[in-house]
Design an enzyme around this catalytic site. Structure first.
Site, PDB file in Angstrom:
ATOM      1  N   ALA A  61       0.880  -1.165  -0.142  1.00  0.00           N
ATOM      2  CA  ALA A  61       0.170   0.034   0.004  1.00  0.00           C
ATOM      3  C   ALA A  61       0.948   1.472  -0.063  1.00  0.00           C
ATOM      4  CB  ALA A  61      -1.127   0.094   1.236  1.00  0.00           C
ATOM      5  N   GLY A 100       0.692  -5.083   1.285  1.00  0.00           N
ATOM      6  CA  GLY A 100      -0.595  -5.076   0.372  1.00  0.00           C
ATOM      7  C   GLY A 100      -0.181  -5.787  -1.058  1.00  0.00           C
ATOM      8  N   GLU A 103       0.002  -9.215  -0.135  1.00  0.00           N
ATOM      9  CA  GLU A 103      -1.831  -9.745  -0.015  1.00  0.00           C
ATOM     10  C   GLU A 103      -2.594  -9.787  -1.278  1.00  0.00           C
ATOM     11  OE1 GLU A 103      -2.014  -6.656   2.958  1.00  0.00           O
ATOM     12  OE2 GLU A 103      -3.097  -8.150   3.972  1.00  0.00           O
ATOM     13  N   GLU A 123       3.910  -4.892   7.592  1.00  0.00           N
ATOM     14  CA  GLU A 123       2.971  -3.826   8.155  1.00  0.00           C
ATOM     15  C   GLU A 123       3.247  -3.729   9.770  1.00  0.00           C
ATOM     16  OE1 GLU A 123       2.163  -6.154   6.058  1.00  0.00           O
ATOM     17  OE2 GLU A 123       0.330  -5.715   4.643  1.00  0.00           O
TER      18      GLU A 123
HETATM   19  C1  LIG Z   1      -5.203  -2.086   4.461  1.00  0.00           C
HETATM   20  C2  LIG Z   1      -3.719  -1.958   4.377  1.00  0.00           C
HETATM   21  C3  LIG Z   1      -2.940  -3.227   4.263  1.00  0.00           C
HETATM   22  C4  LIG Z   1      -1.787  -2.911   3.641  1.00  0.00           C
HETATM   23  C5  LIG Z   1      -0.683  -2.237   4.023  1.00  0.00           C
HETATM   24  C6  LIG Z   1       0.717  -2.183   3.633  1.00  0.00           C
HETATM   25  O1  LIG Z   1       0.949  -2.511   2.563  1.00  0.00           O
HETATM   26  S1  LIG Z   1       1.598  -0.926   4.254  1.00  0.00           S
HETATM   27  C7  LIG Z   1       3.066  -0.992   3.300  1.00  0.00           C
HETATM   28  C8  LIG Z   1       3.836  -2.352   3.346  1.00  0.00           C
HETATM   29  N1  LIG Z   1       5.261  -2.087   2.690  1.00  0.00           N
HETATM   30  C9  LIG Z   1       6.163  -2.064   3.472  1.00  0.00           C
HETATM   31  O2  LIG Z   1       6.372  -1.591   4.500  1.00  0.00           O
HETATM   32  C10 LIG Z   1       7.216  -1.781   2.457  1.00  0.00           C
HETATM   33  C11 LIG Z   1       8.216  -0.516   2.418  1.00  0.00           C
HETATM   34  N2  LIG Z   1       9.187  -0.357   1.446  1.00  0.00           N
HETATM   35  C12 LIG Z   1      10.389  -0.917   1.624  1.00  0.00           C
HETATM   36  O3  LIG Z   1      10.797  -2.017   2.457  1.00  0.00           O
HETATM   37  C13 LIG Z   1      11.535  -0.667   0.512  1.00  0.00           C
HETATM   38  O4  LIG Z   1      11.108   0.603  -0.027  1.00  0.00           O
HETATM   39  C14 LIG Z   1      11.605  -1.635  -0.568  1.00  0.00           C
HETATM   40  C15 LIG Z   1      12.209  -2.869   0.132  1.00  0.00           C
HETATM   41  C16 LIG Z   1      10.337  -1.689  -1.302  1.00  0.00           C
HETATM   42  C17 LIG Z   1      12.712  -1.015  -1.376  1.00  0.00           C
HETATM   43  O5  LIG Z   1      13.665  -0.596  -1.017  1.00  0.00           O
HETATM   44  P1  LIG Z   1      15.015   0.476  -1.618  1.00  0.00           P
HETATM   45  O6  LIG Z   1      16.073   0.446  -0.682  1.00  0.00           O
HETATM   46  O7  LIG Z   1      15.032  -0.132  -2.812  1.00  0.00           O
HETATM   47  O8  LIG Z   1      14.214   1.724  -1.806  1.00  0.00           O
HETATM   48  P2  LIG Z   1      13.678   2.856  -0.856  1.00  0.00           P
HETATM   49  O9  LIG Z   1      13.418   1.999   0.661  1.00  0.00           O
HETATM   50  O10 LIG Z   1      14.770   3.837  -0.536  1.00  0.00           O
HETATM   51  O11 LIG Z   1      12.236   3.233  -1.361  1.00  0.00           O
HETATM   52  C18 LIG Z   1      12.337   4.144  -2.600  1.00  0.00           C
HETATM   53  C19 LIG Z   1      11.351   5.018  -2.446  1.00  0.00           C
HETATM   54  O12 LIG Z   1      10.218   4.245  -2.490  1.00  0.00           O
HETATM   55  C20 LIG Z   1       9.458   4.770  -1.377  1.00  0.00           C
HETATM   56  N3  LIG Z   1       8.566   3.698  -0.917  1.00  0.00           N
HETATM   57  C21 LIG Z   1       8.847   2.454  -0.644  1.00  0.00           C
HETATM   58  N4  LIG Z   1       7.736   1.756  -0.234  1.00  0.00           N
HETATM   59  C22 LIG Z   1       6.747   2.633  -0.208  1.00  0.00           C
HETATM   60  C23 LIG Z   1       5.379   2.343   0.073  1.00  0.00           C
HETATM   61  N5  LIG Z   1       4.903   1.178   0.218  1.00  0.00           N
HETATM   62  N6  LIG Z   1       4.759   3.404  -0.274  1.00  0.00           N
HETATM   63  C24 LIG Z   1       5.032   4.578  -0.348  1.00  0.00           C
HETATM   64  N7  LIG Z   1       6.406   4.737  -0.701  1.00  0.00           N
HETATM   65  C25 LIG Z   1       7.189   3.891  -0.468  1.00  0.00           C
HETATM   66  C26 LIG Z   1      10.221   5.222  -0.420  1.00  0.00           C
HETATM   67  O13 LIG Z   1       9.770   6.217   0.564  1.00  0.00           O
HETATM   68  C27 LIG Z   1      11.374   5.887  -1.088  1.00  0.00           C
HETATM   69  O14 LIG Z   1      10.850   7.183  -1.636  1.00  0.00           O
HETATM   70  P3  LIG Z   1      11.737   8.419  -2.226  1.00  0.00           P
HETATM   71  O15 LIG Z   1      12.805   8.622  -0.635  1.00  0.00           O
HETATM   72  O16 LIG Z   1      12.701   7.983  -3.151  1.00  0.00           O
HETATM   73  O17 LIG Z   1      11.189   9.740  -2.323  1.00  0.00           O
END
Ligand SMILES: CCC/C=C/C(=O)SCCNC(=O)CCNC(=O)[C@H](O)C(C)(C)COP(=O)([O-])OP(=O)([O-])OC[C@H]1O[C@@H](n2cnc3c(N)ncnc32)[C@H](O)[C@@H]1OP(=O)([O-])[O-]
Length: 719
Positions: A61, A100, A103, A123
């Site tokens: 998400a 998500g 999911e 999450e």
């Molecule tokens: C009902 C709801 C249920 C579901 C809930 C969910 O899914 S909750 C979500 C569950 N998911 C997570 O918790 C996963 C969270 N993300 C990660 O763990 C890592 O970003 C990665 C492994 C996807 C990529 O790692 P990497 O080292 O290659 O790259 P990096 O980390 O530097 O990110 C690059 C850019 O992307 C951005 N951004 C990243 N993800 C999101 C996002 N979901 N959203 C928005 N933005 C996001 C990040 O801020 C950065 O922006 P910037 O600074 O360039 O403006």
């Protein structure tokens, strides 16, 4: 934001398109819903394959949307209709399928992953649970035990592990989309009900209760006070006891509570703060995106004590070639043994080849003549470091950077003895350096933007969370820590015990209270620093030491403990008692309680009852108050940087965001009022006086933390 492609086979491809991680924003969800409906309307289409642009399935998400009002098709409903669809749905996972994203894949009827893909439900690290059916579908695939572990920790797993757990149906070394299409063609027409996870019964087994109890005890111990891991256990338990629809109701209820919690806000703030820290800026306008870092391949490490060893290990593990230098053969030999063993153990654990060929050990400075950068990690002594720096300049090439690993010494003073002040920066690693994630990169007044860029890039390469900070005693982390430690000591003088203070801090969420940490680090370390800085000297009466030094209140308790040989864990006695030297289990020591009572009697202090609230207010608000001064002084670029330093270097509980975020959540006017109150009671502690920036922010209506940078800019422009 989702591209629909009709392929020649009876297959439609839906490509999520929202770089860089194809987060499931409202536009992406709308695109998916429209594309699915297009596929369902097309009689020729028998199957749909989902994939992500740039070989990245989805990072989940869109976290940015959580802070505003949510719009667009809800994720839960969208995934449900994909699963319920009469046409075959297959997920082709490359890159990551997280949150998500996973999911969505669990809602598909089959899942194919590339060998390099990583999957997970993180999450919980953002303060909530996999609320798009993840807590109900995953256990129905993997069983309760594995689902509990994955959901409560947020751990990412490899495609291979996902295959073993039954999360994916196939792993391919090639293109996952191609493999998913082939799989789709081979199963088109087969019944879909057995593939719909929501139709599976609860995954009950006789030991569910005990498995959940064990999981609950584990999460309570690991993440003190964090709500999300506990809710994750409750949601997964529902998958074992209840039919899917009832389980989903439970998931939604828990999600609603978590979603509105301040912990979720703190954790999401921490997520972005961590990523922002890499986007450094200097007061002169140089920034991460207007300064080029030159490449570093060969690094010299000087000194193979505890810090040097950890630094050398981190560098080699990242594939850098390292020349490690010691001053005499005996120290070199023991450093060599330790570093080699650490690297071999690590390679064995990760199942990779030994990287020892990248490492050279040396006794002569001349062997550093070809390195691109040197990290000096000798003893924390200005004169010694100065000698090393001037010796280095005699052998290094003209453009080689010199970095000093120091926890607080003046980087400018060190740079002055070199022939390249612009190429000198501080690199404050945290012990043990190969484990701790934080790196403070300290720019001096002469450090060039390129030098800062190189140090930040090197830190990132060795997988540190790097924060660029200005040069002042203690930089950011230790400058603030001093006031936190001072307050804890004053609390002891006033009536508290080490256990009381530690318990309050641990209930707040710290993994360890400050006195346990002090025992672990060794009380003699600070004692040496205080001696070197003149706070302890021959003119101080060792029996009745003064409680007043350099014009303010001073607590001599740690010095008195050191005089008794109580250095902490290493001597078996410190603020606590240990079974034997080196043992880790801290027990309250009646001797310390008597000692504190005698001390108070001797100095005429009437002991007060100290509440946990006072412990937290005096410790946490003092940290934040100094943080405001640091922002005023331009030592940190923004509050997020300070919070990242405390999260990654000082054990601040992540679900409380960091000291600056915590202050913003409590309310700046409350913090101001409390600081005024404590300063009134303790006028001999100047640091308790509220900082100018805190007063100003309150006067300007306590803006949200995201706006503080603008207020700081205005403050600086008026100075
Ligand atoms: C009902 C709801 C249920 C579901 C809930 C969910 O899914 S909750 C979500 C569950 N998911 C997570 O918790 C996963 C969270 N993300 C990660 O763990 C890592 O970003 C990665 C492994 C996807 C990529 O790692 P990497 O080292 O290659 O790259 P990096 O980390 O530097 O990110 C690059 C850019 O992307 C951005 N951004 C990243 N993800 C999101 C996002 N979901 N959203 C928005 N933005 C996001 C990040 O801020 C950065 O922006 P910037 O600074 O360039 O403006």
């Amino acid at each position: 934001m989702a591209r629909y492609t009709r392929l020649t086979e009876p297959i439609a491809l839906i490509t999520l398109n929202n770089p860089p991680v194809n987060a499931l924003s409202s536009a992406v969800r709308s695109g998916i819903v429209d594309s699915v409906s297009q596929a369902l309307k097309d009689d020729q289409v028998k199957a749909v394959v989902f994939c992500g642009e740039n070989r990245m399935f989805s990072g989940g998400a869109d976290i940015k949307e959580f802070s505003g009002s949510m719009s667009g098709p809800p994720l839960v409903r969208m995934i449900h209709s994909i699963e319920a669809s009469e046409k075959l749905m297959v997920a082709a996972i490359e890159g990551v399928a997280l949150g998500g994203g996973l999911e969505l894949a669990l809602g598909c009827h089959y899942r194919v992953a590339n060998t390099k893909a990583r999957l997970g439900l993180p999450e919980v690290t953002l303060g909530f649970l996999p609320g798009a059916g993840g807590t109900q579908r995953l256990p129905r695939l993997t069983g309760i035990t594995a689902a509990l572990e994955l959901i409560t920790t947020g751990r990412q797993i490899s495609a291979q592990e996902a295959l073993q757990l039954g999360i994916v149906d196939q792993v391919t070394e090639g293109n996952a989309v191609q493999a998913a299409m082939e799989l789709a063609l081979s199963v088109i027409g087969q019944p879909l009900n057995p593939r719909r996870l929501s139709l599976r019964p609860p995954v009950w087994s006789a030991d569910v209760d005990s498995v959940c109890e064990v999981a609950l005890a584990r999460v309570k111990q690991h993440s003190r006070g964090a709500m999300a891991p506990v809710a994750c256990v409750q949601a997964v338990r529902a998958a074992a006891m209840l039919p899917y629809s009832k389980g989903m109701e439970k998931e939604r209820q828990l999600m609603d509570t978590l979603f509105r919690s301040s912990q979720a806000r703190a954790l999401q703030y921490a997520f972005f703060a961590q990523r922002n820290a890499g986007k450094w800026s200097l007061p002169n306008g140089a920034r991460w995106n207007n300064t080029k870092a030159r490449d570093v391949q060969r690094v010299g490490v000087i000194g193979l004590g505890t810090m040097g060893r950890g630094i050398a290990v981190s560098l080699v593990k990242a594939g850098l070639s390292v020349v490690a230098l010691e001053s005499d053969a005996k120290q070199l030999e023991s450093g060599k043994k330790a570093v080699t063993a650490m690297l071999q153990r690590d390679a064995q654990r990760r199942g990779v080849g030994s990287p020892l060929h990248l490492l050279t050990f040396a006794l002569s400075f001349h062997q550093l003549k070809d390195v691109d950068l040197v990290i000096e990690a000798v003893f924390e002594d200005m004169n010694l470091k100065k000698r090393v720096f001037s010796d280095l300049c005699k052998v290094l090439r003209a453009g080689t950077l010199i970095c000093t690993n120091t926890s607080g010494l003046n980087v400018d003073e060190l740079a002055k003895v070199t022939d390249r002040q612009h190429l000198v920066v501080g690199m404050h690693f945290f012990a043990p350096a190969h484990v701790m994630k934080l790196l403070e990169v300290v720019y001096g007044s002469r450090s060039s933007p390129e030098a800062v860029a190189v140090a930040m890039a090197l830190g990132k390469r060795i997988q540190k969370v790097c924060v660029a900070v200005g040069n002042c005693p203690g930089f950011v982390g230790n400058r603030m820590l001093k006031l936190y430690m001072d307050q804890s000591l004053y609390l002891l003088e006033e009536g508290a015990t080490p256990e009381q203070v530690d318990q309050a801090l641990e209930e707040f969420g710290f993994a360890m209270g400050i006195f346990k940490v002090a025992d672990l680090s060794g009380l003699d370390v600070g004692w040496r620093v205080r001696k070197a800085s003149g706070l302890i000297g021959p003119d101080i009466d060792p029996v009745n030491p003064s409680r007043w030094r350099l014009g303010q209140r001073y607590c001599p308790l740690p010095d008195m403990l050191c005089q008794q040989g109580r250095f902490g864990q290493k001597t078996g006695r410190g603020w606590y008692l240990y079974n034997s030297p080196g043992s880790k289990e801290a027990k309250p020591d009646p001797e310390i309680l008597n000692f504190l009572e005698d001390y108070r009697l001797k100095y005429g202090i009437t002991p007060q009852r100290i509440s946990s609230q006072e412990v937290i207010e005096r410790c946490a608000f003092s940290l934040a108050n100094e943080g405001f001064r640091i922002l005023e002084d331009g030592i940190a670029a923004g509050p997020e940087d300070i919070d990242v330093i405390y999260l990654f270097g000082y054990g601040w509980p992540r679900h409380r965001g960091g000291p600056m975020f915590y202050a913003s959540q409590v309310g700046l006017s409350v913090v101001l009022e409390k600081m005024e109150h404590y300063h009134r009671i303790h006028p001999d502690v100047p640091s308790l006086e509220p900082s100018r920036l805190l007063r100003r922010l309150v006067a300007e209506g306590s803006p949200p933390i995201q706006q503080w940078r603008n207020h700081i800019k205005n403050l600086h422009s008026q100075l």
